[in-house]
Each structure stands twice: as structure tokens, then as C-alpha cells.
Design a protein around this motif. Sequence first.
Motif, PDB file in Angstrom:
ATOM      1  N   GLU A 191      10.148 -13.178   9.127  1.00 28.86           N
ATOM      2  CA  GLU A 191       9.267 -13.278   7.673  1.00 28.86           C
ATOM      3  C   GLU A 191       8.486 -11.927   7.448  1.00 28.86           C
ATOM      4  OE1 GLU A 191       8.277 -17.548   6.524  1.00 28.86           O
ATOM      5  OE2 GLU A 191       7.798 -17.342   8.680  1.00 28.86           O
ATOM      6  N   ASN A 192       7.631 -11.486   8.513  1.00 32.94           N
ATOM      7  CA  ASN A 192       6.867 -10.577   8.261  1.00 32.94           C
ATOM      8  C   ASN A 192       7.644  -9.200   8.306  1.00 32.94           C
ATOM      9  OD1 ASN A 192       4.308 -11.911  10.726  1.00 32.94           O
ATOM     10  ND2 ASN A 192       4.523 -12.195   8.516  1.00 32.94           N
ATOM     11  N   ALA A 193       8.551  -9.023   9.040  1.00 31.34           N
ATOM     12  CA  ALA A 193       9.459  -7.800   9.257  1.00 31.34           C
ATOM     13  C   ALA A 193      10.355  -7.850   7.787  1.00 31.34           C
ATOM     14  CB  ALA A 193      10.519  -7.656  10.267  1.00 31.34           C
ATOM     15  N   LEU A 194      10.882  -8.977   7.317  1.00 30.78           N
ATOM     16  CA  LEU A 194      11.708  -8.934   5.907  1.00 30.78           C
ATOM     17  C   LEU A 194      10.715  -8.516   4.915  1.00 30.78           C
ATOM     18  CD1 LEU A 194      14.383  -9.346   4.835  1.00 30.78           C
ATOM     19  CD2 LEU A 194      13.820 -11.993   4.724  1.00 30.78           C
ATOM     20  N   ASP A 195       9.485  -9.089   4.909  1.00 29.91           N
ATOM     21  CA  ASP A 195       8.661  -8.518   3.784  1.00 29.91           C
ATOM     22  C   ASP A 195       8.494  -7.233   3.487  1.00 29.91           C
ATOM     23  OD1 ASP A 195       8.562 -11.261   2.843  1.00 29.91           O
ATOM     24  OD2 ASP A 195       6.518 -11.776   3.679  1.00 29.91           O
ATOM     25  N   ALA A 196       8.241  -6.465   4.990  1.00 24.82           N
ATOM     26  CA  ALA A 196       7.798  -5.088   5.231  1.00 24.82           C
ATOM     27  C   ALA A 196       9.260  -4.471   4.690  1.00 24.82           C
ATOM     28  CB  ALA A 196       7.498  -5.005   6.487  1.00 24.82           C
ATOM     29  N   ILE A 197      10.325  -4.863   5.241  1.00 27.31           N
ATOM     30  CA  ILE A 197      11.609  -4.105   4.561  1.00 27.31           C
ATOM     31  C   ILE A 197      11.928  -4.139   3.055  1.00 27.31           C
ATOM     32  CG2 ILE A 197      14.151  -4.370   4.836  1.00 27.31           C
ATOM     33  CD1 ILE A 197      13.803  -5.308   7.810  1.00 27.31           C
ATOM     34  N   LYS A 198      11.636  -5.397   2.489  1.00 23.17           N
ATOM     35  CA  LYS A 198      11.803  -5.269   0.919  1.00 23.17           C
ATOM     36  C   LYS A 198      10.814  -4.437   0.317  1.00 23.17           C
ATOM     37  CE  LYS A 198      13.826 -10.135   0.977  1.00 23.17           C
ATOM     38  NZ  LYS A 198      13.459 -11.355   0.696  1.00 23.17           N
ATOM     39  N   ALA A 199       9.633  -4.146   0.923  1.00 21.66           N
ATOM     40  CA  ALA A 199       8.840  -3.335   0.543  1.00 21.66           C
ATOM     41  C   ALA A 199       8.961  -1.861   0.944  1.00 21.66           C
ATOM     42  CB  ALA A 199       7.468  -3.630   0.944  1.00 21.66           C
ATOM     43  N   LYS A 200      10.111  -1.532   1.585  1.00 22.14           N
ATOM     44  CA  LYS A 200      10.553  -0.280   1.925  1.00 22.14           C
ATOM     45  C   LYS A 200       9.689   0.390   2.836  1.00 22.14           C
ATOM     46  CE  LYS A 200      13.633   0.419  -2.087  1.00 22.14           C
ATOM     47  NZ  LYS A 200      14.816  -0.175  -1.309  1.00 22.14           N
ATOM     48  N   LYS A 201       8.962  -0.380   3.821  1.00 24.13           N
ATOM     49  CA  LYS A 201       8.318   0.200   4.681  1.00 24.13           C
ATOM     50  C   LYS A 201       9.154   0.202   5.813  1.00 24.13           C
ATOM     51  CE  LYS A 201       4.579   0.261   2.160  1.00 24.13           C
ATOM     52  NZ  LYS A 201       4.211   1.308   1.517  1.00 24.13           N
ATOM     53  N   HIS A 202       9.092   1.282   6.948  1.00 21.20           N
ATOM     54  CA  HIS A 202       9.702   1.182   8.221  1.00 21.20           C
ATOM     55  C   HIS A 202       8.982   0.311   9.053  1.00 21.20           C
ATOM     56  CE1 HIS A 202      11.855   4.705   6.599  1.00 21.20           C
ATOM     57  NE2 HIS A 202      10.582   5.602   6.271  1.00 21.20           N
ATOM     58  N   VAL A 203       9.830  -0.079  10.147  1.00 14.12           N
ATOM     59  CA  VAL A 203       9.372  -1.231  10.791  1.00 14.12           C
ATOM     60  C   VAL A 203       9.434  -1.094  12.322  1.00 14.12           C
ATOM     61  CG1 VAL A 203       9.483  -3.803  11.368  1.00 14.12           C
ATOM     62  CG2 VAL A 203       9.771  -3.088   9.049  1.00 14.12           C
ATOM     63  N   ASP A 219       1.082  -1.342  -0.073  1.00 16.98           N
ATOM     64  CA  ASP A 219       0.021  -0.033  -0.206  1.00 16.98           C
ATOM     65  C   ASP A 219       0.596   1.191  -0.027  1.00 16.98           C
ATOM     66  OD1 ASP A 219      -1.743   2.142   0.604  1.00 16.98           O
ATOM     67  OD2 ASP A 219      -3.110   0.880   1.692  1.00 16.98           O
ATOM     68  N   PRO A 220       0.790   2.243  -0.881  1.00 14.17           N
ATOM     69  CA  PRO A 220       1.658   3.309  -1.092  1.00 14.17           C
ATOM     70  C   PRO A 220       1.109   4.228   0.031  1.00 14.17           C
ATOM     71  CG  PRO A 220      -0.021   3.425  -2.903  1.00 14.17           C
ATOM     72  CD  PRO A 220      -0.214   1.971  -2.217  1.00 14.17           C
ATOM     73  N   ASN A 221       0.145   4.113   0.751  1.00 12.35           N
ATOM     74  CA  ASN A 221      -0.394   4.991   1.763  1.00 12.35           C
ATOM     75  C   ASN A 221       0.067   4.738   2.981  1.00 12.35           C
ATOM     76  OD1 ASN A 221      -1.770   6.919   0.151  1.00 12.35           O
ATOM     77  ND2 ASN A 221      -3.310   5.478  -0.105  1.00 12.35           N
ATOM     78  N   VAL A 222       0.995   3.596   2.978  1.00 13.84           N
ATOM     79  CA  VAL A 222       1.584   3.310   4.328  1.00 13.84           C
ATOM     80  C   VAL A 222       3.157   3.684   4.453  1.00 13.84           C
ATOM     81  CG1 VAL A 222       2.185   1.178   5.617  1.00 13.84           C
ATOM     82  CG2 VAL A 222      -0.052   1.325   4.786  1.00 13.84           C
ATOM     83  N   ASP A 223       3.433   4.309   5.355  1.00 14.75           N
ATOM     84  CA  ASP A 223       4.776   4.780   5.631  1.00 14.75           C
ATOM     85  C   ASP A 223       5.562   3.813   6.534  1.00 14.75           C
ATOM     86  OD1 ASP A 223       4.369   7.180   4.339  1.00 14.75           O
ATOM     87  OD2 ASP A 223       3.610   8.021   6.289  1.00 14.75           O
ATOM     88  N   ALA A 224       4.683   3.306   7.601  1.00 13.45           N
ATOM     89  CA  ALA A 224       5.718   2.194   8.641  1.00 13.45           C
ATOM     90  C   ALA A 224       4.441   1.147   8.977  1.00 13.45           C
ATOM     91  CB  ALA A 224       5.798   3.047   9.866  1.00 13.45           C
ATOM     92  N   PHE A 263      13.993   2.533   8.495  1.00 14.54           N
ATOM     93  CA  PHE A 263      14.148   2.581  10.106  1.00 14.54           C
ATOM     94  C   PHE A 263      13.550   1.253  10.503  1.00 14.54           C
ATOM     95  CE2 PHE A 263      11.992   3.174  14.034  1.00 14.54           C
ATOM     96  CZ  PHE A 263      12.906   3.713  14.895  1.00 14.54           C
ATOM     97  N   PHE A 264      14.490   0.667  11.509  1.00 18.81           N
ATOM     98  CA  PHE A 264      13.687  -0.750  12.257  1.00 18.81           C
ATOM     99  C   PHE A 264      13.988  -0.406  13.650  1.00 18.81           C
ATOM    100  CE2 PHE A 264      14.129  -4.644  13.758  1.00 18.81           C
ATOM    101  CZ  PHE A 264      13.533  -5.447  13.216  1.00 18.81           C
ATOM    102  N   MET A 265      12.930  -0.710  14.403  1.00 20.42           N
ATOM    103  CA  MET A 265      12.860  -0.918  15.859  1.00 20.42           C
ATOM    104  C   MET A 265      12.203  -1.948  16.535  1.00 20.42           C
ATOM    105  SD  MET A 265      12.475   2.497  18.449  1.00 20.42           S
ATOM    106  CE  MET A 265      10.636   2.250  19.036  1.00 20.42           C
ATOM    107  N   GLU A 266      12.430  -2.379  17.489  1.00 20.66           N
ATOM    108  CA  GLU A 266      11.821  -3.388  18.402  1.00 20.66           C
ATOM    109  C   GLU A 266      10.858  -2.767  19.188  1.00 20.66           C
ATOM    110  OE1 GLU A 266      12.785  -7.114  21.606  1.00 20.66           O
ATOM    111  OE2 GLU A 266      13.999  -5.579  21.234  1.00 20.66           O
ATOM    112  N   ALA A 267       9.439  -3.223  19.386  1.00 22.43           N
ATOM    113  CA  ALA A 267       8.723  -2.269  20.035  1.00 22.43           C
ATOM    114  C   ALA A 267       8.623  -2.756  21.562  1.00 22.43           C
ATOM    115  CB  ALA A 267       7.272  -2.925  19.541  1.00 22.43           C
ATOM    116  N   LEU A 268       9.765  -2.273  22.284  1.00 22.21           N
ATOM    117  CA  LEU A 268       9.749  -2.423  23.694  1.00 22.21           C
ATOM    118  C   LEU A 268       9.449  -1.255  24.481  1.00 22.21           C
ATOM    119  CD1 LEU A 268      12.798  -4.735  24.772  1.00 22.21           C
ATOM    120  CD2 LEU A 268      10.820  -4.242  26.017  1.00 22.21           C
ATOM    121  N   TRP A 269       8.028  -1.200  24.266  1.00 24.81           N
ATOM    122  CA  TRP A 269       7.425  -0.015  24.752  1.00 24.81           C
ATOM    123  C   TRP A 269       7.589   0.710  26.201  1.00 24.81           C
ATOM    124  CZ3 TRP A 269       2.204  -0.232  27.391  1.00 24.81           C
ATOM    125  CH2 TRP A 269       2.050  -1.541  28.280  1.00 24.81           C
TER     126      TRP A 269
END
Length: 367
Positions: free
Chosen positions: A95-107, A78-83, A133-139
Motif C-alpha cells: 500500500e505504501n509503495a503503491l501510494d508513492a508510485i501513484k504520486a510519481k515518486k521513485h521508490v 511534497d514537491p521537494n521529494v524525489d524518492a 524507479f523501483f527497487m527493493e532495499a536489499l542493502w
Amino acid sequence: MTKPFILRWGIISTGRIANCFVTDLLVDPETRDVTDVAHKVTAVGSRSVQSAEKFIAEYAKGDKSIKAYGSYAGVFADPNVDAVYIATPHTLHYENALDAIKAKKHVLCEKPVTSNAAELRSLLAAAKEHGVFFMEALWTRFQPLTLEVKKISESGVLGAPLALQADLSDDFKLNEIPKTHRVLDPALGGGALLDLGPYPLIWAILALYEHPYNQGAAPSNVSATMLKTPLTGVDCNTSFTVTFAKRELAAQAILSCNMNIASNHTTGAVIRYEKGMITIAAPIYCPKSFTVQYFEGSKVTKEETRQFEYVGTGWHFQADEVARCVRDKKSESSLWGHDKSLVEMDVFDEVRRQGNYKFPPGVEKVV
């Protein structure tokens, strides 16, 4: 007044954690004195369009502008998604993160960020290659209380940190849930360590690894023991000691996580210093108060308690950090950088090695 930078989010998975995150995303940032960034959910991906639509109706105020997808691939394209925010079980994170990264989405990827350190190193290399950008969600790391504890810890007023104790436990009623439940299924990385362990460990990373005296050194020693449930063989009770003694710091963290007993409802973590002590209230993943005691010898000379309140449940602070980092074209956060996730996963790998807890074949995508 300068308009805030708006980060457009795609949500991967529609489970409970995603519910919490999106509910907080929709809280007006100005209620937490944030005016420089804002958030917009633009897409939700689930295993069916109906599930995504139900999620939008229940947790995103039925916003008709949000696109519902019956796959994660739709969100990544989706071109309207940045992250994207990834809230799937942790054995799917790679697998999910790698697919997102290859689609050039921040994660922003839920904790634990991967099943092992090798998967994380592979993702970091991919994120660098694709410039995202990539980050673990350690809120917990981004909550106001945590920032204040760090400030006091490193101010020198208490001296050097020497010892830390932290525990997170929960009674999952293991005999009453299916063996396919995420905490029991080894194919989903089940067990106390990966599900609960990040929270005791984050306080050790904050207070010891991040302390200036440690100079960024990895732990000098990790010692661990596990008790496994006969139901499926995953770890039910895990204790591990993490020592930092390579530089000017000489300190230990004694950490534990259990999934067959209720958590301590008063104290979550205790950090002991040369001249005092900080006690973090439970629950350690989202505490609302801490107490500082100042010592002279063995005598307590002063005690201060700080309370923290805000609108929402605390998930939005990490989202603000992601938005600022994306806006500023950063590849990682200075608060919870790649090095800290690597320390976490390296520790977990060693704890599992010592506990002889091996995932079923195929669970780890990189070894």
C-alpha cells in the motif's frame, strides 16, 4: 569538477531501520570515494508530527529544512521529494509503495519488498505505468564486499559454483515479547522466513542465480520445511533448499533461518566451487571480511582473506545506486533488478506453501 547529482529523500516510517538508513545517508559520500551523487533528506513521515520531529532531531541532526509530516501522504505529495524510502512493516509495503508510485515518486522499499509475489508484480506494473524507479532495499547486494565476491565468483578462477550454505538466526526471546511484535504477529507477516530469510537467499541469488552459467534461469526446484511456534503459528525455524539446474549450472543452496537461537558469530555463508571455496564472515547482512581457499584436488594450495572498512554501517551504498539510477533515468537497478526480487518472492511463496503458512485474510492485498 562536476557537481554531484543530489537525490532528495522522503522517509516513510520512523522505526529502527529508518534510523539506520538516515544515519548513513548523512555520511559524507566522499568518505566512500563517491563524488558523482549525494543525498538530502527533505521530508519525514510518521503517524504524528511529533514523532517525525523527534526523528529529525535525533537522527537527522535537527535539520530545520526537513519537513515533518504526521502522515505518509504528506511526504508523497511534497514537491521537494524525489524518492521515498519505505521502512514500514512488510505487510504495509504494498500500500505504501503503491501510494508513492501513484504520486510519481521513485521508490526504495525495505525487504522483503512485499508479502507475496503477486503484490510485487502489481507494484512493478504500476511503476512502469507511472514511469518511476523501483527497487527493493536489499542493502547487502551493494556493499563493496559483495561486489568483490561476485567478481571472484564469476572470474572462473574457482570453477563453477556447486553448493552453498547460508544461515541467519537470532534469538528474539519469543516468550518475553508481546504476541503483537512484528516477528510473532501473522497479521504483520511475522516469522523467520520473511524477516530473516532474505539474507541467506541473497547469497544464493548472487552466487548461483546471477552466475553466467545459469543464464538467468529461475530455480528448478525449491524444497522446504517449517517449524511453527505455538505462540501464534508463525514459522520459528525454516529450512529450504533452492536448486538451479535448468541451464549450464547445476548447483544447490541450503538455506535456513531461525528466530529462537543465536546466530553463528563467525561464519555467515559458504560458497563451494569446483576448485575452491569462499567463506563469508558473519553477519551475512553486513559482513566485513571473506576468505577464499584455492584447491588442487582435496588440498588447499592458497588462502586469501579480504577485509573491508568504511565510514557508516553499509546502508548508504544502496542509496548511491538509487541516486545514480534516478539520475540516469533507469527504471530498475542492474545490480538488484526486478527479476531478482521476483525470484526471492516466488521462492518465499513456495516455501510458505510447502510449510502451510497462510497469512490471515486481508493481509495479502493481491493474490
